[in-house]
Design a protein around this motif. Structure first.
Motif, short mmCIF file in Angstrom:
data_model
loop_
_atom_site.label_atom_id
_atom_site.label_comp_id
_atom_site.label_asym_id
_atom_site.label_seq_id
_atom_site.Cartn_x
_atom_site.Cartn_y
_atom_site.Cartn_z
N LYS A 1 1.00 -1.34 0.41
CA LYS A 1 -0.15 0.31 -0.14
C LYS A 1 1.44 1.38 -0.31
N LYS A 2 0.74 2.31 -0.99
CA LYS A 2 1.52 3.35 -0.85
C LYS A 2 0.79 4.50 -1.02
N THR A 3 1.04 5.24 -0.62
CA THR A 3 -0.08 6.96 0.26
C THR A 3 1.01 7.81 -0.28
N ILE A 4 0.70 8.31 -1.68
CA ILE A 4 1.99 9.59 -1.89
C ILE A 4 1.36 11.00 -0.66
N LEU A 5 2.34 11.19 0.21
CA LEU A 5 2.30 12.46 1.22
C LEU A 5 2.41 13.27 0.48
N LEU A 6 3.28 13.83 -0.10
CA LEU A 6 3.44 14.95 -0.35
C LEU A 6 3.83 15.36 -2.18
N THR A 7 3.57 16.31 -2.29
CA THR A 7 3.96 16.34 -4.33
C THR A 7 4.47 17.88 -4.45
N SER A 8 5.43 18.24 -5.58
CA SER A 8 5.38 19.03 -5.71
C SER A 8 3.98 20.38 -6.36
N SER A 9 3.92 21.26 -7.04
CA SER A 9 3.22 21.80 -7.47
C SER A 9 2.87 20.93 -8.85
N ASP A 10 1.54 21.98 -9.28
CA ASP A 10 1.34 21.38 -10.43
C ASP A 10 1.73 21.96 -11.74
N LYS A 11 2.24 23.37 -11.45
CA LYS A 11 3.35 23.87 -12.16
C LYS A 11 5.06 23.57 -11.97
N SER A 12 5.11 22.18 -11.94
CA SER A 12 6.88 21.13 -12.34
C SER A 12 7.39 21.11 -13.26
N LYS A 13 9.04 21.20 -13.10
CA LYS A 13 9.30 20.17 -14.27
C LYS A 13 10.44 19.21 -13.28
N ILE A 14 11.36 18.60 -14.41
CA ILE A 14 11.97 17.60 -13.98
C ILE A 14 13.25 17.35 -14.55
N GLU A 15 14.67 17.89 -14.23
CA GLU A 15 15.83 18.68 -14.90
C GLU A 15 16.10 17.22 -14.44
N GLY A 16 17.40 16.34 -15.71
CA GLY A 16 18.61 15.49 -15.62
C GLY A 16 19.94 16.49 -15.26
N VAL A 17 20.94 15.11 -14.93
CA VAL A 17 21.68 15.41 -14.38
C VAL A 17 22.87 14.70 -14.89
N PRO A 18 24.31 15.41 -15.22
CA PRO A 18 25.01 16.77 -13.92
C PRO A 18 24.13 17.96 -15.07
N LYS A 19 23.99 18.85 -14.56
CA LYS A 19 23.63 20.03 -14.44
C LYS A 19 23.80 20.72 -13.92
N GLU A 20 24.21 22.10 -14.73
CA GLU A 20 25.64 22.85 -14.40
C GLU A 20 23.81 23.88 -13.47
N ILE A 21 24.02 24.51 -12.17
CA ILE A 21 22.92 26.17 -11.39
C ILE A 21 23.81 26.80 -11.47
N GLN A 22 23.58 28.11 -12.35
CA GLN A 22 24.16 29.63 -12.21
C GLN A 22 22.98 30.43 -11.06
N LEU A 23 23.26 30.88 -10.28
CA LEU A 23 22.57 31.77 -9.31
C LEU A 23 22.17 32.91 -10.09
N GLU A 24 22.76 32.94 -11.43
CA GLU A 24 22.26 34.10 -11.77
C GLU A 24 21.67 34.41 -13.09
N ASN A 25 21.50 32.98 -13.66
CA ASN A 25 20.44 32.44 -14.38
C ASN A 25 18.99 32.55 -13.85
N ILE A 26 18.82 31.96 -12.57
CA ILE A 26 17.81 32.08 -11.96
C ILE A 26 17.19 32.81 -11.12
N ILE A 27 17.88 33.71 -10.15
CA ILE A 27 17.61 35.03 -9.91
C ILE A 27 17.50 35.93 -10.79
#
Length: 799
Positions: free
Chosen positions: A618-644
């Motif tokens: 028996k599996k119960t999903i307790l928490l999920t992200s919001s409807d406006k989500s996407k997934i990103e594969g790795v490896p991935k470079e994350i840059q603060l400037e590009n996000i903020i």
């Protein structure tokens, strides 16, 4: 007797005084409930219920009923017609009962127009019809019993004098003493037994309890005893004979009333008429309350002048504590205002904050002005030189006042039951916090572990000895009921994994906080402001797969997320600026599972995605992200400037909610079934006994921040002054995994608060005020005209 009832009604409505008395009653009700500002104004309260009417009714009836009953026997004595009545072939008890029922009928007629108030609230409810009919019926039953008791006192008062004014004053005094006097005396610093006796002797306790929608047979017996007492006393007073001859019957009457009252107290039952059963405690709570063998004193600091939603919270708190006291008189409560003394207010606030009783500020609107009021929504439970504190308010992020009240009231039973559990229950479960595989250091999980220690024995456990003696390691681990694996960063060996697998097979509970991607906020705090997220293999994939899920090495990018606060400047010129940060998912669950029901939003950091697999668990999903989500594969470079600095591509957030936390329940299959075992363990199991585990695809959910080398509360963001629901969620998760008594199920209880449609109230306020003042008067006028027409027609026939 029925002729006497008709005579009372005809006499009352044959003069303008009768109509004037009822008109004043209706006008006062209308003004206080619909026009005048204050705690009795229904439209300003925002709640769809008639409780203000039932709160003010005892005061208004205090004057109305003596005015109705004052002439019953006093006028007969004055005109000399009482002797004529007594000489007729009618018994004294029939005479008194006829007068009593006649007067009571007049009061019921006066209350009939108040049914219009129900219709008004029904129409103004949000949605229409959002009114607790069961509670309202219970309140009317309480009001009728109170009116019947007042009427019996009024009839008695009228029988002892031939002056109507004197009869009115005696009745007013008796009603006041029995309703307000005894409860007022009980509020003085008196010994417990005397306090309880005086409170039980007064009507206020019994009326207020019933007016909440609870039919308690003790309260019913109390009102019946008071009615019987004064009706019988009236019969004795009217009986011919000397005062000395009447002493014995009066004594017998008093004894009879006391016996009836005591009978009601000894054999009683309670009927909860509310639609949501809010006064019906769960079985787990009742059993817990009964366990208090010594006094438990609950100091509630929620007292003072606050907005209507906090008055409702105060009222609901009183009600649930009264329920506790009914079950076990050892549970006692006191409401106090710690900020009452203005001269030491600032000092008191500082002292409260030292003890963790953080005050909160709320806006109070009065006379068109908005003022800020400080209140302390906390309770302190004390038992045998020990005490615990509980918060009465849930500061839900982004919630309206209505939602905040609803959420807080939902949690009251659980909050007090949780506090009592800490005081009354000795610890019995043991939790092992795994070490040795790069898990979070102690200071990073210190706040949550300290919280757990209020309920359980918590200790660190390393798997180092597994290489030398796996069987002994498993035996030592099985002394614990549960394991917490908090963000491991080093792979698990096959031997370590085998021990953990067999721990699960033997019924051990487990909380896994795992990450399949290596990425930290701190790694971005470099001159380039960038870092690379890479896959992290803990070698637990095959174990999790056999249990029924997979933590994928991807990052969840979520538009609904917690901000990232960055500092700029130095020293006193340092400024903290929040920026959008889409790797910090902020989950808000709307599910009904007791772990997540009514919890605050839980903050994640670089969370991964969980896939569930079909395997009979028996599996119960307790928490999920919001409807406006996407997934990103790795490896991935994350840059603060590009996000903020850059606006997100909203259209790309189209992959829907991603699973972040999953509860698994059932009999798990061993990872090592039909495989070569890394070492020999006695009593190996391929199929486990029924157990539970929770897997969370983020280790940072349990990590608290630190300030000056000291941990701060888990979930608290000091820069934003926000409190997320991480601690609450994790504590509920552990409670659910280990709870034997079912106390956690209290969280599933739904308490519905009926609100008014504020937009409709504002748009048509004047109309509803006019309707509820003029329509009852119009009904009275129509009744008077019909009564006069029928009476004249009757006398014309006689002539």
């Amino acid at each position: 007797m029925f002729a006497l009832i008709r005579k009372e009604i005809n006499t009352f409505f044959s003069s303008a005084v009768g109509y004037l008395v009822i008109a004043i009653f209706l006008i006062l009700n209308g003004l206080f409930l619909w026009v005048f500002k204050g705690q009795f104004n229904i439209l300003d309260s925002g709640f769809a219920d008639l409780s203000p009417f039932f709160q003010i009714a005892p005061w208004i009836l205090l004057f109305l009923i003596p005015a109705v009953t004052m002439r019953s026997f006093a006028e007969e004595r004055k005109q000399g017609t009482l002797e004529v009545l007594i000489t007729k072939p009618i018994k004294n008890w029939q005479l008194v009962l006829g007068k009593y029922l006649g007067s009571l009928s007049l009061i019921l007629i006066a209350l009939i127009p108040s049914l219009l108030y129900i219709l008004t609230i029904y129409q103004l409810g949000n949605p229409i019809g959002n009114l607790d009919i069961g509670s309202t019926i219970g309140s009317y039953i309480a009001l009728l019993l109170l009116a019947a008791s007042y009427t019996a006192m009024g009839i008695f008062s009228s029988s002892v004098t031939n002056n109507q004014i004197v009869a009115f004053l005696i009745a007013l005094f008796l009603c006041f003493v029995f309703y307000f006097g005894f409860s007022g005396l009980a509020n003085y610093n008196l010994p417990g037994a005397i306090h309880t006796f005086l409170e039980q002797l007064g009507m206020q306790l019994h009326y207020e309890r019933m007016s909440q929608g609870i039919l308690d047979t003790r309260d019913i017996f109390y009102f019946l005893s008071s009615i019987l007492l004064f009706v019988l006393l009236t019969i004795i007073i009217l009986k011919k004979g000397t005062a000395k001859q009447k002493i014995k019957p009066i004594g017998i009457t008093l004894i009879l009333a006391i016996v009836l009252f005591l009978t009601g107290n000894s054999i009683y039952n309670r009927f909860d008429l509310t639609q949501d059963g809010r006064f019906t405690l769960s079985e787990a709570t009742e059993n817990l309350v009964k366990e208090a063998a010594a006094p438990v004193v609950i100091d509630v600091l929620l007292e003072g002048n606050f907005p209507s939603e906090f008055r409702r919270l105060q009222s609901e708190t009183k009600q649930i504590l009264e329920e506790f006291n009914v079950i076990n008189p050892n549970i006692q409560h006191i409401f106090t205002n710690p900020l009452e003394e203005e001269e030491v207010r600032a000092q008191t606030i500082t002292e409260l904050q030292k003890f963790g009783l953080t005050p909160m500020e709320v806006s109070v609107q009065e006379n068109g002005k908005t003022e800020t009021e400080t209140l302390v929504p906390w309770a302190i439970l004390s038992y045998q030189n020990r005490s615990v504190k509980i918060s009465l308010i849930k500061n839900t992020i982004g919630a309206t006042s209505e939602e905040r009240v609803n959420s807080s009231i939902q949690q009251l039973e659980y909050a007090f039951a949780d506090g009592l559990t800490k005081l009354l229950h000795p610890k019995k479960h043991k939790i092992a916090v795994l070490k040795g595989n790069g898990q979070l250091p102690d200071i990073k999980i210190a706040d949550f572990i300290k919280t757990l220690q209020d309920y359980y024995f918590v200790g660190a456990f390393t798997l180092d000895s597994v290489a030398g003696n796996a069987t002994k390691t498993l035996q030592e681990l099985q002394k614990f009921d549960m394991i917490i694996n908090a963000k491991p960063t080093k792979p698990f060996s096959e031997k370590e994994k085998y021990v953990l697998d067999q721990f699960v097979m033997n019924g051990g509970k487990s909380l896994w906080l795992l990450e399949s991607v290596t990425m930290e906020i701190d790694s971005l705090m470099n001159p380039e402001g960038s870092s690379v997220a890479i896959m992290q293999d803990l070698r637990l994939g095959d174990a999790l797969f056999s249990y029924g899920l997979r933590v994928n090495p991807v990052l969840v990018n979520d538009l609904y997320s917690a901000p990232l606060v960055l500092a700029s400047g130095q020293g006193s010129k340092t400024q903290f600026t929040p920026y959008p940060w889409f790797y910090g998912s902020l989950t808000k669950s709307t599910g009904n599972h007791p772990i997540i029901k009514n919890t605050e939003s839980v903050k994640f950091e670089f969370s991964n995605q969980i896939d569930t697999l079909k395997n009979g668990i028996k599996k119960t999903i307790l928490l999920t992200s919001s409807d406006k989500s996407k997934i990103e594969g790795v490896p991935k470079e994350i840059q603060l400037e590009n996000i903020i600095r850059k606006k997100p591509d909203i259209a790309s957030y189209n992959e829907g909610p991603q699973n972040l936390a999953v509860l698994l329940e059932g009999s798990f299959k061993s990872t090592y079934k039909d495989r070569i075992k890394p070492h020999k363990i006695q009593d190996h199991k391929d199929k486990g006994v029924s157990t539970k585990m929770i897997v969370i695809a983020d280790g940072d959910i349990i990590k608290n921040q630190t300030r000056k080398g000291q941990p701060i509360e888990l979930g608290f963001d000091p820069t934003m002054n926000l409190k997320y629901g991480n601690k609450e969620f994790l504590l509920n998760a552990v409670n659910y995994l280990l709870d034997d008594s079912g106390l956690i199920e209290i969280r599933s209880k739904e308490v519905k608060i009926s609100f008014l449609n504020i937009e409709k109230v504002v748009a048509n306020k004047t109309l509803w005020q006019v309707i509820n003042i003029l329509v009852p008067l119009l009904i009275l006028v129509i009744f008077g005209l019909l009564f006069s027409f029928i009476r004249k027609k009757k006398y014309r026939k006689i002539v």
